[in-house]
Write a protein that holds these residues in place. Structure first.
Motif, PDB file in Angstrom:
ATOM      1  N   LYS B 109       0.863  -1.203   0.000  1.00 17.88           N
ATOM      2  CA  LYS B 109       0.000   0.000   0.000  1.00 17.88           C
ATOM      3  C   LYS B 109       0.892   1.244   0.000  1.00 17.88           C
ATOM      4  CE  LYS B 109      -4.063  -2.136   2.037  1.00 17.88           C
ATOM      5  NZ  LYS B 109      -3.537  -3.349   2.741  1.00 17.88           N
ATOM      6  N   ASP B 110       0.718   2.124   0.984  1.00 15.45           N
ATOM      7  CA  ASP B 110       1.548   3.331   0.972  1.00 15.45           C
ATOM      8  C   ASP B 110       2.602   3.291   2.079  1.00 15.45           C
ATOM      9  OD1 ASP B 110      -0.148   3.480   3.023  1.00 15.45           O
ATOM     10  OD2 ASP B 110      -0.902   5.517   2.615  1.00 15.45           O
ATOM     11  N   ALA B 111       3.028   2.097   2.452  1.00 17.27           N
ATOM     12  CA  ALA B 111       4.042   1.950   3.513  1.00 17.27           C
ATOM     13  C   ALA B 111       5.235   2.871   3.236  1.00 17.27           C
ATOM     14  CB  ALA B 111       4.502   0.496   3.592  1.00 17.27           C
ATOM     15  N   ASP B 112       5.726   3.464   4.283  1.00 22.71           N
ATOM     16  CA  ASP B 112       6.778   4.455   4.123  1.00 22.71           C
ATOM     17  C   ASP B 112       8.143   3.763   4.138  1.00 22.71           C
ATOM     18  OD1 ASP B 112       8.220   6.730   3.951  1.00 22.71           O
ATOM     19  OD2 ASP B 112       7.994   7.265   6.081  1.00 22.71           O
ATOM     20  N   ILE B 113       8.523   3.243   3.005  1.00 25.75           N
ATOM     21  CA  ILE B 113       9.839   2.597   2.904  1.00 25.75           C
ATOM     22  C   ILE B 113      10.514   3.071   1.626  1.00 25.75           C
ATOM     23  CG2 ILE B 113       9.302   0.524   4.246  1.00 25.75           C
ATOM     24  CD1 ILE B 113       8.894  -0.894   1.497  1.00 25.75           C
ATOM     25  N   ASN B 114      11.829   2.893   1.583  1.00 29.67           N
ATOM     26  CA  ASN B 114      12.605   3.294   0.403  1.00 29.67           C
ATOM     27  C   ASN B 114      12.836   2.087  -0.491  1.00 29.67           C
ATOM     28  OD1 ASN B 114      13.100   6.048   0.419  1.00 29.67           O
ATOM     29  ND2 ASN B 114      14.588   5.801   2.117  1.00 29.67           N
ATOM     30  N   ILE B 115      12.066   2.006  -1.514  1.00 30.54           N
ATOM     31  CA  ILE B 115      12.227   0.888  -2.450  1.00 30.54           C
ATOM     32  C   ILE B 115      13.321   1.248  -3.458  1.00 30.54           C
ATOM     33  CG2 ILE B 115      11.053  -0.473  -4.233  1.00 30.54           C
ATOM     34  CD1 ILE B 115       8.442   0.043  -2.715  1.00 30.54           C
ATOM     35  N   PRO B 116      14.265   0.357  -3.685  1.00 31.26           N
ATOM     36  CA  PRO B 116      15.323   0.670  -4.668  1.00 31.26           C
ATOM     37  C   PRO B 116      14.776   0.565  -6.098  1.00 31.26           C
ATOM     38  CG  PRO B 116      15.646  -1.537  -3.795  1.00 31.26           C
ATOM     39  CD  PRO B 116      14.463  -0.971  -3.072  1.00 31.26           C
ATOM     40  N   ASN B 117      13.899   1.517  -6.420  1.00 35.89           N
ATOM     41  CA  ASN B 117      13.168   1.425  -7.684  1.00 35.89           C
ATOM     42  C   ASN B 117      14.078   1.381  -8.900  1.00 35.89           C
ATOM     43  OD1 ASN B 117      10.356   1.389  -6.916  1.00 35.89           O
ATOM     44  ND2 ASN B 117      10.718   3.440  -6.084  1.00 35.89           N
ATOM     45  N   ARG B 118      15.134   2.227  -8.840  1.00 38.27           N
ATOM     46  CA  ARG B 118      15.970   2.308 -10.036  1.00 38.27           C
ATOM     47  C   ARG B 118      16.663   0.962 -10.301  1.00 38.27           C
ATOM     48  NH1 ARG B 118      20.479   6.459 -10.230  1.00 38.27           N
ATOM     49  NH2 ARG B 118      19.203   7.441  -8.645  1.00 38.27           N
ATOM     50  N   ILE B 163      20.987  -5.708  -4.754  1.00 36.68           N
ATOM     51  CA  ILE B 163      19.734  -5.313  -4.092  1.00 36.68           C
ATOM     52  C   ILE B 163      19.569  -6.090  -2.784  1.00 36.68           C
ATOM     53  CG2 ILE B 163      17.208  -5.380  -4.270  1.00 36.68           C
ATOM     54  CD1 ILE B 163      17.543  -4.871  -7.279  1.00 36.68           C
ATOM     55  N   TYR B 164      19.877  -7.362  -2.848  1.00 36.51           N
ATOM     56  CA  TYR B 164      19.726  -8.220  -1.672  1.00 36.51           C
ATOM     57  C   TYR B 164      20.534  -7.672  -0.487  1.00 36.51           C
ATOM     58  CZ  TYR B 164      20.221 -12.407   1.241  1.00 36.51           C
ATOM     59  OH  TYR B 164      20.234 -13.283   2.284  1.00 36.51           O
ATOM     60  N   HIS B 165      21.813  -7.381  -0.742  1.00 34.15           N
ATOM     61  CA  HIS B 165      22.648  -6.888   0.357  1.00 34.15           C
ATOM     62  C   HIS B 165      22.165  -5.539   0.859  1.00 34.15           C
ATOM     63  CE1 HIS B 165      25.350 -10.204   0.338  1.00 34.15           C
ATOM     64  NE2 HIS B 165      25.564 -10.085  -0.967  1.00 34.15           N
ATOM     65  N   HIS B 166      21.750  -4.709  -0.069  1.00 33.34           N
ATOM     66  CA  HIS B 166      21.232  -3.397   0.315  1.00 33.34           C
ATOM     67  C   HIS B 166      20.004  -3.564   1.216  1.00 33.34           C
ATOM     68  CE1 HIS B 166      19.752   0.693   0.037  1.00 33.34           C
ATOM     69  NE2 HIS B 166      18.587   0.222  -0.408  1.00 33.34           N
ATOM     70  N   LEU B 167      19.106  -4.454   0.822  1.00 35.09           N
ATOM     71  CA  LEU B 167      17.871  -4.637   1.595  1.00 35.09           C
ATOM     72  C   LEU B 167      18.165  -5.259   2.963  1.00 35.09           C
ATOM     73  CD1 LEU B 167      15.374  -5.851  -1.171  1.00 35.09           C
ATOM     74  CD2 LEU B 167      15.431  -3.625  -0.037  1.00 35.09           C
ATOM     75  N   THR B 170      19.405  -2.616   5.195  1.00 33.86           N
ATOM     76  CA  THR B 170      18.307  -1.723   5.596  1.00 33.86           C
ATOM     77  C   THR B 170      17.468  -2.360   6.691  1.00 33.86           C
ATOM     78  OG1 THR B 170      18.235  -0.981   3.304  1.00 33.86           O
ATOM     79  CG2 THR B 170      16.387  -0.328   4.707  1.00 33.86           C
ATOM     80  N   MET B 171      17.218  -3.661   6.551  1.00 34.03           N
ATOM     81  CA  MET B 171      16.396  -4.363   7.536  1.00 34.03           C
ATOM     82  C   MET B 171      17.105  -4.439   8.895  1.00 34.03           C
ATOM     83  SD  MET B 171      14.378  -7.421   5.545  1.00 34.03           S
ATOM     84  CE  MET B 171      15.506  -7.915   4.288  1.00 34.03           C
ATOM     85  N   ILE B 172      18.422  -4.683   8.848  1.00 32.17           N
ATOM     86  CA  ILE B 172      19.180  -4.750  10.111  1.00 32.17           C
ATOM     87  C   ILE B 172      19.130  -3.390  10.817  1.00 32.17           C
ATOM     88  CG2 ILE B 172      21.517  -4.979  11.097  1.00 32.17           C
ATOM     89  CD1 ILE B 172      22.013  -7.107   8.872  1.00 32.17           C
ATOM     90  N   ALA B 173      19.258  -2.349  10.012  1.00 29.27           N
ATOM     91  CA  ALA B 173      19.259  -1.002  10.589  1.00 29.27           C
ATOM     92  C   ALA B 173      17.902  -0.636  11.177  1.00 29.27           C
ATOM     93  CB  ALA B 173      19.665   0.019   9.523  1.00 29.27           C
ATOM     94  N   GLN B 180       8.006  -5.346   5.379  1.00 28.47           N
ATOM     95  CA  GLN B 180       7.877  -4.639   4.098  1.00 28.47           C
ATOM     96  C   GLN B 180       9.068  -4.908   3.179  1.00 28.47           C
ATOM     97  OE1 GLN B 180       7.219  -3.110   7.030  1.00 28.47           O
ATOM     98  NE2 GLN B 180       5.328  -1.896   6.857  1.00 28.47           N
ATOM     99  N   TYR B 181      10.286  -4.823   3.759  1.00 30.71           N
ATOM    100  CA  TYR B 181      11.452  -5.017   2.887  1.00 30.71           C
ATOM    101  C   TYR B 181      11.555  -6.471   2.411  1.00 30.71           C
ATOM    102  CZ  TYR B 181      13.102  -0.284   3.404  1.00 30.71           C
ATOM    103  OH  TYR B 181      13.208   1.075   3.334  1.00 30.71           O
ATOM    104  N   ASN B 182      11.022  -7.356   3.223  1.00 26.27           N
ATOM    105  CA  ASN B 182      10.986  -8.744   2.754  1.00 26.27           C
ATOM    106  C   ASN B 182      10.120  -8.865   1.499  1.00 26.27           C
ATOM    107  OD1 ASN B 182      11.665 -11.494   2.970  1.00 26.27           O
ATOM    108  ND2 ASN B 182       9.616 -11.917   3.800  1.00 26.27           N
TER     109      ASN B 182
END
Lengths: 261, 227
Positions: B109-118, B163-167, B170-173, B180-182
């Motif tokens: 939905k509109d969850a406030d997360i940073n998706i690595p869209n690019r 992307i995997y490592h980035h996500l 982010t999840m650890i942080a 959501q990031y899952n």
């Protein structure tokens, strides 16, 4: 070309076989090893010499005056065209079933007994008739009418009778020249099932125009075609499963996919 | 040349496969675009429209069965039809991946997360590009091109790892966003699997042309549906 077959299991082998009718070379340089207890199909377009080769395997071409061969056909290592060989004996060891069922105009019983009798069979004739009719999957249909004329049987039954007749003289190889082309699809499938049963005891070579039949019924397939000089030649020989899914030669591919010519 | 009917019907069939392929390409690119925009309505539509891809796949499958039954194809024709049955299954599964991405959009939905869209768009673009050229190699029966395309799978794998490592970082942080990031991880995973399936199509193309079945993708044979 040479074939990749198991040398130890070869029952009859054509070596550099060329067959002539007068000066016309109908078949050239065929090297074909037929494996024991397998069904080998020979396919190819009309005029490619497949029936000519089949008839050479039991010296039926002897009846064509102008026919003669180069090369050799070895049956158990013996050249069947050597001067000391009796062609009648060759045909007893290597029987033939023809395109059109051709029973003798005699009783069912006599169709089986006659060949055995002239071959000097001394055993129990009733037993032989029953056994061969059993082997040809015809016994149950005719056992109560053995005195009936063979000509009263259906086409498929007549063809199985002809197979029984060939079996009665105890051959090792059965040659079949378009044995189902005069039969309906059900009778055809019965003959194919019968071939499968017979291959336990006999080696079978079948010439057929029907590629689906070759694909269904044979273990090995040899593809023949006609060369530019109109002589037939063998293009490819291998396991049927390979020939019909992954033929190696483009000419085989074109023929079996129906894009020949 | 004899067998005009069979040849014509095979050409028609290949056109239909290309059409199915373009439906999948479109669905994949749209799915990632819709995720970027968080367009829930478009996501719902894309989710529903996967049925059209499924329908097209079954229509092609049916046409192939009819051709096998009525035309008795042999050798190359038979390999082509058998391989096409596999290829349309691959395409249909790729459609499921796009549908799976739409489902992620619907769940986020509109969850406030940073998706690595690019990065996700780059993955989608690379996978779709491979698919497009893979299908061209298939209809042109070009085994060399097919092998080359299969080799490009590594590019998608690299993007996925990035992307995997980035996500994960982010999840650890921020453990509160793990759910959501899952979900976003699934998007990348689906795109990575899509490229693997392009490799399968390329394997079939080599099989049609040569009769040899080569296993090109040995790094990742994991199966999961990603929906």
């Amino acid at each position: 070309m040479t074939t990749q077959t198991n040398e130890n299991n070869i029952i009859i082998q054509a070596n550099d076989l060329s067959i002539y009718y007068g000066s016309f070379r109908a078949v050239k340089n065929v090297n074909l090893g037929i494996q024991r207890n397998k069904i080998t199909a020979i396919i190819g377009p009309s005029g490619c010499g497949k029936s000519t080769v089949l008839r050479a395997f039991n010296r039926m071409n002897d009846f064509v005056q102008s026919a003669h061969n180069d090369g050799k056909i070895l049956f158990h290592g013996q050249d069947i065209y050597a001067p000391e060989v009796d062609p009648v004996q060759v045909r007893q060891m290597i029987g033939m079933v023809f395109q059109k069922p051709n029973p003798f105009p005699k009783s069912i019983y006599e169709n089986i007994a006659w060949g055995a009798r002239i071959n000097g069979y001394k055993g129990n004739m009733d037993e032989l008739v029953e056994n061969t009719l059993q082997a040809a999957a015809l016994w149950d249909e005719v056992k109560d009418n053995l005195k009936k004329s063979a000509l009263a049987l259906s086409g498929g039954q007549q063809q199985r009778l002809c197979i029984a007749r060939a079996l009665a003289v105890k051959p090792e190889i059965i040659l079949m020249d378009e044995p189902c082309s005069a039969l309906d699809p059900i009778a055809t499938l019965k003959i194919e099932d019968l071939m499968r049963e017979l291959s336990v005891k006999y080696s079978i070579i079948i010439v057929t125009h029907n590629m689906q039949q070759a694909a269904r019924a044979s273990d090995l397939t040899a593809f023949f075609t006609m060369d530019e000089d109109r002589a037939g030649l063998m293009v490819e020989y291998g396991e049927t499963s390979q020939i019909f899914t992954r033929p190696k030669d483009k000419r085989t591919e074109d023929y079996i996919t129906g894009r020949f010519g | 040349m004899p067998r005009d009917t069979l040849t014509r019907q095979i050409h028609h069939l290949l056109d239909e496969v290309l059409l199915l392929g373009s439906m999948v390409e479109q669905a994949t690119l749209s799915a990632v675009d819709i995720l970027r925009q968080r367009d829930l309505k478009a996501a719902a539509t894309l989710y529903e429209n996967d049925q059209l891809i499924n329908d097209k796949r079954f229509a092609i499958e049916n046409a192939i069965l009819i051709l096998i039954a009525t035309q008795q194809p042999m050798a190359h024709d038979l390999r082509l039809l058998a391989a096409t049955l596999e290829i349309i299954t691959e395409l249909e599964r790729m459609g499921d991946y796009a549908k799976g991405i739409a489902k992620v959009t619907l769940q986020l939905k509109d969850a406030d997360i940073n998706i690595p869209n690019r990065d996700l768009e780059r993955m989608a673009s690379q996978a779709v590009n491979m698919l497009h050229r893979g299908l061209s190699a298939f209809v042109n029966e070009d085994p060399n091109e097919a092998s080359a395309i299969a080799g490009e799978d590594a590019v998608v794998d690299d993007l996925y790892n990035h992307i995997y490592h980035h996500l994960v970082e982010t999840m650890i942080a921020n453990p509160a966003t793990i759910d959501q990031y899952n979900q976003v991880m699934w998007v990348a995973h689906n795109l990575e699997r899509m490229a693997d399936r392009v490799t399968n199509i390329c394997e079939r193309t080599v099989f049609i042309a040569t009769g040899d079945m080569l296993e090109m993708d040995t790094t990742d044979d994991e199966e999961s549906d990603g929906e």
